[in-house]
Scaffold this active site. Structure first.
Site, PDB file in Angstrom:
ATOM      1  N   ASP A   1      -1.571  -1.664  10.744  1.00 15.13           N
ATOM      2  CA  ASP A   1      -2.158  -1.578   9.411  1.00 15.13           C
ATOM      3  C   ASP A   1      -2.824  -2.861   8.948  1.00 15.13           C
ATOM      4  OD1 ASP A   1      -1.080   0.964   9.411  1.00 15.13           O
ATOM      5  OD2 ASP A   1       0.634   0.436   8.152  1.00 15.13           O
TER       6      ASP A   1
ATOM      7  N   LYS B   1       0.852  -1.191   0.000  1.00 14.12           N
ATOM      8  CA  LYS B   1       0.000   0.000   0.000  1.00 14.12           C
ATOM      9  C   LYS B   1       0.883   1.234   0.000  1.00 14.12           C
ATOM     10  CE  LYS B   1       0.976   1.323   4.402  1.00 14.12           C
ATOM     11  NZ  LYS B   1       1.748   2.542   4.726  1.00 14.12           N
TER      12      LYS B   1
ATOM     13  N   ALA C   1      10.037   0.413   4.222  1.00  9.18           N
ATOM     14  CA  ALA C   1       9.850   1.307   3.077  1.00  9.18           C
ATOM     15  C   ALA C   1       8.513   2.041   3.092  1.00  9.18           C
ATOM     16  CB  ALA C   1       9.980   0.514   1.776  1.00  9.18           C
ATOM     17  N   GLY C   2       7.719   1.894   4.162  1.00  5.21           N
ATOM     18  CA  GLY C   2       6.439   2.593   4.227  1.00  5.21           C
ATOM     19  C   GLY C   2       5.383   1.999   3.324  1.00  5.21           C
ATOM     20  N   LEU C   3       5.540   0.728   2.943  1.00  2.49           N
ATOM     21  CA  LEU C   3       4.623   0.073   2.009  1.00  2.49           C
ATOM     22  C   LEU C   3       3.734  -0.971   2.681  1.00  2.49           C
ATOM     23  CD1 LEU C   3       7.106  -0.373  -0.971  1.00  2.49           C
ATOM     24  CD2 LEU C   3       5.232   1.274  -0.827  1.00  2.49           C
ATOM     25  N   GLY C   4       3.896  -1.160   3.988  1.00  2.00           N
ATOM     26  CA  GLY C   4       3.001  -2.044   4.735  1.00  2.00           C
ATOM     27  C   GLY C   4       3.190  -3.520   4.476  1.00  2.00           C
ATOM     28  N   GLY C   5       4.367  -3.931   3.996  1.00  2.00           N
ATOM     29  CA  GLY C   5       4.562  -5.334   3.643  1.00  2.00           C
ATOM     30  C   GLY C   5       4.345  -6.301   4.786  1.00  2.00           C
ATOM     31  N   GLY C   6       4.852  -5.979   5.964  1.00  2.00           N
ATOM     32  CA  GLY C   6       4.685  -6.867   7.108  1.00  2.00           C
ATOM     33  C   GLY C   6       3.232  -7.012   7.516  1.00  2.00           C
ATOM     34  N   SER C   7       2.530  -5.894   7.614  1.00  6.59           N
ATOM     35  CA  SER C   7       1.107  -5.935   7.977  1.00  6.59           C
ATOM     36  C   SER C   7       0.300  -6.688   6.930  1.00  6.59           C
ATOM     37  CB  SER C   7       0.566  -4.512   8.127  1.00  6.59           C
ATOM     38  OG  SER C   7       1.161  -3.858   9.226  1.00  6.59           O
TER      39      SER C   7
END
Length: 247
Positions: A132, A6, A93-99
């Site tokens: 997130d 995201k 990176a602020g892309l929410g990959g973990g969430s």
């Protein structure tokens, strides 16, 4: 299963809740960038990935499902299955990959183990794992997200084509938020945040500055001066990803 990234078109901090920060934000799903998660038959449980997976959030999600009453189902299923995770979304990176990974695991486990949990209950469980996670459980293409990330309202958005830049810089979300709290609390503008939730992403990006849209812009660039070549672009979340409207 695809586990999508995201971006935050805007992210405004509107208050604090103990150590957490209350936000208003527009989340937009990035359909072209995703990790891949699968459950595969195996003689015993393992989590395999193409990256370092120590303390991975998927294991946290698995443990949380067990904790809330599904330990027997989890133990039985994963005695004969492993999880494979192919990471394409950069970390920090602020892309929410973990969430996104945690949300995908919860949705997959709910279906594969026939847990019959409602989407709302999955979001309640997800909120214990990461701020997130609820957005990704809902699967909306765009949404206004509030609270500490647990309140998600679908938004019928107009998102222009974006060009995304992800430098090889890991930005620590906790550190960026701590920097905001120590040095930038005076920037809180609840009135502006409430105006933003009614505007489309196109309107926001055409009419407001990068530092107006994201309250974490200032603390992020203060902590990570190596990002300075991207200062004229918009920042997603706590960074390091930046973006601009394609010309």
């Amino acid at each position: 299963m695809k586990s999508y990234a995201k971006i935050n078109i805007f992210l405004k901090i509107v208050g604090t809740r103990d150590d957490y920060h209350e936000i208003l934000s527009r989340f937009v799903l990035l359909g072209e960038l995703f990790d891949e998660i699968n459950f595969e038959k195996a003689p015993k449980f393992s989590l395999e990935s193409n990256v370092n997976i120590e303390n991975n959030i998927i294991l946290k999600a698995k443990n949380e499902l067990a904790r809330v009453g599904f330990a027997n189902e989890i133990d039985e299923f994963f005695s004969s299955h492993k999880i494979t995770l192919r990471k394409n979304i950069p970390m920090g990176a602020g892309l929410g990959g973990g969430s996104s990974n945690a949300a995908s695991f919860l949705v997959m486990a709910n279906e594969s183990l026939n847990l019959k949990l409602s989407r709302e209950r999955l979001c309640e469980i997800g909120a214990k794992i990461g701020a997130d996670v609820a957005f990704f459980i809902h699967g909306f293409k765009a949404a206004n997200v509030s609270g500490i990330g647990e309140k998600v309202e679908k938004f019928d958005d107009d998102v222009p084509s974006l060009e995304i830049f992800t430098p090889d810089v890991f930005c620590s979300t906790p550190e960026v938020y701590r920097k905001f709290r120590s040095d930038f609390m005076q920037n809180i503008n609840v009135k502006m945040a409430n105006e933003f939730i009614n505007l489309s992403s196109r309107e926001l990006l055409e009419n407001f500055k990068n530092y107006e849209l994201n309250d974490l812009y200032a603390p992020c660039f203060a902590l990570y001066p190596q990002l300075k070549i991207y200062r004229d672009k918009f920042l997603s979340g706590s960074g390091s990803t930046t973006f601009e409207v394609k010309r």
